[in-house]
Design a protein around this motif. Structure first.
Motif, mmCIF file in Angstrom:
data_model
loop_
_atom_site.group_PDB
_atom_site.id
_atom_site.type_symbol
_atom_site.label_atom_id
_atom_site.label_comp_id
_atom_site.label_asym_id
_atom_site.label_seq_id
_atom_site.Cartn_x
_atom_site.Cartn_y
_atom_site.Cartn_z
ATOM 1 N N SER A 95 0.859 -1.187 0.000
ATOM 2 C CA SER A 95 0.000 0.000 0.000
ATOM 3 C C SER A 95 0.891 1.231 0.000
ATOM 4 C CB SER A 95 -0.930 0.012 1.214
ATOM 5 O OG SER A 95 -0.183 0.069 2.423
ATOM 6 N N VAL A 112 -8.893 3.800 -5.566
ATOM 7 C CA VAL A 112 -9.627 3.719 -4.300
ATOM 8 C C VAL A 112 -10.870 2.863 -4.464
ATOM 9 C CG1 VAL A 112 -10.952 5.040 -2.596
ATOM 10 C CG2 VAL A 112 -8.762 5.923 -3.415
ATOM 11 N N TYR A 113 -11.551 3.027 -5.585
ATOM 12 C CA TYR A 113 -12.778 2.283 -5.834
ATOM 13 C C TYR A 113 -12.499 0.800 -6.100
ATOM 14 C CZ TYR A 113 -16.895 0.636 -8.417
ATOM 15 O OH TYR A 113 -17.976 -0.092 -8.855
ATOM 16 N N PRO A 116 -9.134 -0.603 -2.906
ATOM 17 C CA PRO A 116 -9.037 0.323 -1.760
ATOM 18 C C PRO A 116 -7.896 -0.003 -0.810
ATOM 19 C CG PRO A 116 -10.959 -1.125 -1.564
ATOM 20 C CD PRO A 116 -10.447 -1.294 -2.951
ATOM 21 N N LEU A 122 -4.802 9.833 0.213
ATOM 22 C CA LEU A 122 -5.221 10.247 -1.117
ATOM 23 C C LEU A 122 -4.958 11.742 -1.291
ATOM 24 C CD1 LEU A 122 -6.834 9.637 -3.788
ATOM 25 C CD2 LEU A 122 -8.898 10.251 -2.504
ATOM 26 N N HIS A 221 -18.432 7.528 -5.659
ATOM 27 C CA HIS A 221 -17.437 6.830 -4.847
ATOM 28 C C HIS A 221 -16.987 7.644 -3.638
ATOM 29 C CE1 HIS A 221 -17.549 4.248 -8.232
ATOM 30 N NE2 HIS A 221 -16.679 4.898 -8.986
ATOM 31 N N LYS A 224 -16.394 6.262 -0.113
ATOM 32 C CA LYS A 224 -15.196 5.474 0.142
ATOM 33 C C LYS A 224 -14.041 6.344 0.647
ATOM 34 C CE LYS A 224 -15.932 1.595 -3.020
ATOM 35 N NZ LYS A 224 -15.675 0.530 -2.046
ATOM 36 N N PHE A 225 -14.082 7.645 0.310
ATOM 37 C CA PHE A 225 -12.995 8.531 0.709
ATOM 38 C C PHE A 225 -13.070 8.913 2.181
ATOM 39 C CE2 PHE A 225 -13.252 10.305 -3.897
ATOM 40 C CZ PHE A 225 -12.741 9.103 -4.380
ATOM 41 N N SER A 227 -13.047 7.196 4.786
ATOM 42 C CA SER A 227 -12.172 6.432 5.666
ATOM 43 C C SER A 227 -10.699 6.592 5.306
ATOM 44 C CB SER A 227 -12.543 4.934 5.599
ATOM 45 O OG SER A 227 -12.412 4.454 4.268
ATOM 46 N N ILE A 228 -10.403 7.402 4.276
ATOM 47 C CA ILE A 228 -9.019 7.610 3.832
ATOM 48 C C ILE A 228 -8.661 9.082 4.012
ATOM 49 C CG2 ILE A 228 -7.429 7.496 1.868
ATOM 50 C CD1 ILE A 228 -9.180 5.333 0.680
ATOM 51 N N SER A 230 -7.572 12.510 3.121
ATOM 52 C CA SER A 230 -7.516 13.051 1.764
ATOM 53 C C SER A 230 -7.201 14.539 1.766
ATOM 54 C CB SER A 230 -8.827 12.785 1.015
ATOM 55 O OG SER A 230 -9.935 13.296 1.726
#
Length: 300
Positions: A95, A112-113, A116, A122, A221, A224-225, A227-228, A230
């Motif tokens: 990763s 990411v999509y 992930p 990101l 999407h 999904k971001f 939890s990351i 960014s």
């Protein structure tokens, strides 16, 4: 150094019978730099050197770009995303933090999509995929016949005459000094005089842009971001993709950090290199274990 020589040593790997070339320098947490349309690792000039003092920097020339092969075939976001996955698998990197500029932003969002687990952090820089508006130049590239017009626009004759006009305006006391963003756009655009590069450019552009603007959106999407970690960086004077697109993700993902460099264009990493490095490094080192050499002081 020969002007045609790469700025950094480049490695290569054969993926599905095509050769991908990439920069792999430094030691530390891995960070992947993904360039945009007609770009290459050169789009990160200066940043690679500084980042490599703290990180392992992976900067590929995407297929169809730079020194990588330019096969006929699929230039969709998913295809580019799979290429990044295959490269990291080859390098045994589980990763990494992902930084995507312009088209590269759309690619890392697609990663990411689709994959992930590959993305630790990101960073989107003047990113595609966050709104419909885009420059007239990119819209024009999707029109029938553009493959005939592009080589003329990118020809030495047009380039020399444009430079001659700018030189004459300077003599007349009307200074025309293109900034780093314009210089990089012009440098990259000249590459479409090569047939294979031109075909790859048109295929990549038409995969995400139509006559009315961008046709691919990452909005579905956005969840999904959340939890990351960014970060969005944009140039306030971006004429390719407007900075207002950053608001689209800021509304949907309120914990995203957004930085607008008011005097920068489409390449904030080149227009404001010190500020860009400082903001990026702060983001990458937050709550992580990274070498803590002092950064260069910058004024906003």
């Amino acid at each position: 150094m020969n002007k045609d020589s790469p700025r950094y040593p480049m490695a290569s790997v054969e993926l599905h019978k095509d050769v991908l070339r990439y920069v792999d320098v430094g030691d530390g947490p891995p960070i992947v730099l993904v360039h945009g349309l007609l770009g290459s690792n050169e789009s990160w000039a200066g940043q690679i050197e500084r980042l490599s003092e703290r990180y392992r920097v992976i900067a590929p020339d995407l297929f169809g770009h730079g020194r990588s092969d330019k096969p006929s075939g699929d230039y969709s976001l998913s295809s580019h995303a799979a290429t990044i996955r295959d490269l990291l698998e080859h390098l045994n990197i589980k990763s990494a933090s992902m930084v995507g500029h312009s088209l590269g932003g759309g690619i890392v969002m697609q990663i990411v999509y689709l994959f992930p687990g590959l993305v630790e952090r990101l960073v989107l820089v003047s990113s595609g995929g966050l709104g419909t508006e885009v420059s007239l130049l990119l819209k024009a590239a999707t029109l029938p016949g553009s493959e005939l017009v592009l080589p003329v626009l990118a020809s030495d004759w047009v380039r020399k005459n444009a430079e001659s006009v700018m030189g004459q305006l300077n003599k007349w006391g009307l200074p025309v000094r293109p900034g780093a963003s314009m210089a990089e756009t012009w440098r990259s655009f000249k590459s479409v005089s090569d047939r294979q590069t031109r075909e790859a450019f048109l295929a990549s552009t038409r995969a995400v842009v139509g006559p009315r603007g961008q046709t691919v959106s990452a909005k579905q999407h956005f969840e999904k971001f959340e939890s990351i970690p960014s970060l969005l960086i944009w140039g306030g004077k971006d004429r390719m993709i407007p900075a207002s697109h950053a608001d689209n993700i800021r509304r949907e993902v309120p914990n995203s950090r957004v930085e607008i460099f008011s005097d920068a264009g489409h390449f904030p990493q080149l227009d404001e290199p010190d500020l860009f490095f400082r903001v990026l490094d702060e983001f990458l080192t937050a709550n992580s274990k990274v070498k803590t050499a002092p950064t260069t002081a910058v004024s906003d």
